[in-house]
Design an enzyme around this catalytic site. Structure first.
Site, short mmCIF file in Angstrom:
data_model
loop_
_atom_site.label_atom_id
_atom_site.label_comp_id
_atom_site.label_asym_id
_atom_site.label_seq_id
_atom_site.Cartn_x
_atom_site.Cartn_y
_atom_site.Cartn_z
N HIS A 136 52.70 -12.14 20.86
CA HIS A 136 52.80 -13.53 21.33
C HIS A 136 51.45 -14.21 21.04
CE1 HIS A 136 52.85 -16.69 24.49
NE2 HIS A 136 54.16 -16.56 24.48
N ASP A 213 50.00 -5.93 26.80
CA ASP A 213 50.57 -7.19 27.27
C ASP A 213 51.99 -6.88 27.77
OD1 ASP A 213 51.84 -9.58 27.58
OD2 ASP A 213 51.58 -10.27 25.51
N GLN A 216 56.65 -9.26 28.98
CA GLN A 216 58.11 -9.08 28.88
C GLN A 216 58.57 -7.74 29.44
OE1 GLN A 216 60.31 -11.33 28.01
NE2 GLN A 216 58.84 -12.86 27.34
N LYS A 239 58.02 -14.40 35.01
CA LYS A 239 59.02 -13.67 34.20
C LYS A 239 59.63 -12.52 34.99
CE LYS A 239 56.74 -14.84 29.89
NZ LYS A 239 57.50 -15.90 29.23
N CYS A 377 56.52 -18.88 20.42
CA CYS A 377 55.06 -18.58 20.49
C CYS A 377 54.73 -17.30 19.75
CB CYS A 377 54.57 -18.50 21.93
SG CYS A 377 54.69 -20.04 22.79
N1 PMP Z 1 53.01 -12.25 26.11
C1 PMP Z 1 54.33 -12.25 25.92
C2 PMP Z 1 54.97 -11.11 25.19
C3 PMP Z 1 55.10 -13.30 26.41
O1 PMP Z 1 56.41 -13.32 26.21
C4 PMP Z 1 54.46 -14.37 27.09
C5 PMP Z 1 55.24 -15.56 27.61
N2 PMP Z 1 56.25 -16.00 26.76
C6 PMP Z 1 53.07 -14.29 27.27
C7 PMP Z 1 52.38 -13.23 26.77
C8 PMP Z 1 52.33 -15.36 27.99
O2 PMP Z 1 52.76 -15.46 29.32
P1 PMP Z 1 52.35 -16.68 30.21
O3 PMP Z 1 52.71 -17.92 29.44
O4 PMP Z 1 53.18 -16.51 31.45
O5 PMP Z 1 50.90 -16.56 30.49
#
Ligand code: PMP
Length: 423
Positions: A136, A213, A216, A239, A377
């Site tokens: 991401h 990270d 998910q 999430k 993203c």
């Molecule tokens: N890493 C992954 C794999 C994600 O899916 C996301 C959110 N789509 C993020 C990081 C970032 O999370 P946040 O926007 O809640 O900080």
């Protein structure tokens, strides 16, 4: 005495009553465009159960005060509720100690914290940061910023056509110059589950720290940071059925102790004069300013809620929904799944010959089905698979076969509309 509202104990049932569980989520019972709402954008954010909503309402109605400060009953109650949630998160992650659980705004802030407080002071020109090709943007851009600040280089482990990490390439990329490895546990754009345990062991053989990270992964997989032996683990509350604006950074104590604070301000100090400040102990050293108290309490309630269902039940249920949807889309003409890893969870990304992903999502919306369309993203993933965007349906345990049937009917309609059959 702090009395948090209790989550319904669905775990006591041998097989959870999934329709009763769905009824715990008030938002899901509404109509969208005169159709039942089929909410299939859970990878973007999840809906909140009554237990979470009630815990936040309860806090603001009865316990609201600033934490760690007031010498009065209300503040003590707020502090107890806040710190009790930290204990829940420690147990949820199987973190060795509560001092290793840092509250942040979300996975994005957690990764930026590690990039700036761990990597930036330690990296030199020519050092390398290793990430995967399915990260991401939140696990790319903070490292690029560190590279610009230090002269380090960003290296990327490729993925194959099924969206699985190439382990041989990973092995080859790990070298003396690699100073940090940062990997997604579960790709938000492709659904692939990364073999992080194996990859962490390989990095540790070279004494390279690893950040995972888990944005998910946290809602879908059982987490055990001790067993994984990762050095940092991050996830976002929203999430995992908790509010937005709250997330967690787990870090091994030895790393956190050695790192400088990310931000300065109240709560992160033990003593301040104009000449010098002493920092507070962990975890407060990394929690400058008034925290998102209600968010932390909501996150604690969300973790109680999913643990009451049981993560194994959740995994089984979501596997079933993913298999049902995957079988259904395989019958749709001209539809191609992007992301077919053997080890995969809850996310179905796809493109269709007949329509652009944005058109697909617009037509589905008219049918009451909420999915995501775009680059998620993860622009480099789109480049890797040579598509401008994908449509993405992502499932939670509260979804059911009717949601997926509605989604599949919508996809047939997309084909009919774009082949001119519908006028
Ligand atoms: N890493 C992954 C794999 C994600 O899916 C996301 C959110 N789509 C993020 C990081 C970032 O999370 P946040 O926007 O809640 O900080």
């Amino acid at each position: 005495m702090f009395t948090a509202p209790q989550a319904t104990d669905h775990k006591s049932l041998s097989a959870p009553d999934w329709s009763a569980i769905r009824a715990d989520f008030p938002l899901l019972s509404q109509l969208a465009h005169q159709q039942p709402l089929a909410y299939l954008d859970n990878a973007a954010t999840t809906q909140k159960p009554n237990a979470v909503i009630d815990s936040i309402t309860h806090f603001y109605r009865f316990d609201n005060a600033n934490v760690h400060r007031g010498a009065y009953q209300l503040s003590e109650r707020a502090t107890l509720a806040f710190e009790t949630a930290r204990d829940k998160i420690q147990r949820f992650l199987h973190a060795p100690s509560r001092e290793e659980v840092i509250f942040v705004r979300g996975a994005t802030e957690a990764i930026n914290l590690v990039a700036q407080s761990y990597a930036r002071p330690r990296l030199k020109p020519g050092d390398e940061i290793l990430i995967s090709a399915m990260e991401h943007h939140s696990n790319i851009v903070p490292w690029q910023m560190v590279c610009l600040q230090t002269g380090a280089l960003l290296k990327v482990v490729p993925i194959n056509d099924s969206a699985e990490i190439n382990i041989a390439e990973y092995q080859a990329l790990l070298n003396k110059k690699t100073k940090v490895v940062a990997l997604t546990h579960l790709s938000n754009a492709l659904g692939s589950i990364t073999p992080v345990d194996q990859m962490i062991a390989m990095a540790h053989a070279r004494e390279i720290p690893v950040l995972v990270d888990g944005a998910q992964a946290a809602p879908h997989l059982s987490l055990d940071v001790k067993q994984l032996d990762c050095d940092f683990y991050t996830f976002s509350g929203h999430k995992i059925y908790a509010p937005t604006g709250i997330g967690v950074l787990y870090g091994k104590q030895s790393y956190l102790e050695a790192m400088e604070p990310y931000q300065g301000g109240g709560d992160m100090i033990s003593r301040v004069s104009f000449e010098h400040s002493d920092y507070n102990c962990l975890p407060y050293k990394f929690e400058a300013g008034t925290p998102n108290i209600a968010g932390v309490i909501g996150l604690g309630a969300a973790i109680d809620y999913i643990q009451a269902i049981g993560i194994d039940h959740i995994k089984q249920r979501e596997r079933l929904l993913l298999d049902y949807a995957t079988a259904g889309v395989s019958l749709i003409k001209g539809l191609r799944i992007i992301g077919t890893a053997r080890d995969k969870a809850s996310i179905l990304s796809f493109v269709m010959d007949s329509a652009h992903p944005h058109d697909i999502s617009t037509i589905l919306d008219q049918q009451g089905v909420a999915i995501r369309a775009g680059h998620h993203c993860a622009m480099p993933v789109m480049t890797r698979f040579d598509v401008p965007a994908t449509a993405r349906a992502s499932f939670s345990f509260y979804n059911n076969e009717s949601d997926i049937d509605q989604f599949l009917q919508g996809l047939h309609l997309v084909n009919n509309i774009f082949s001119g059959k519908n006028g």
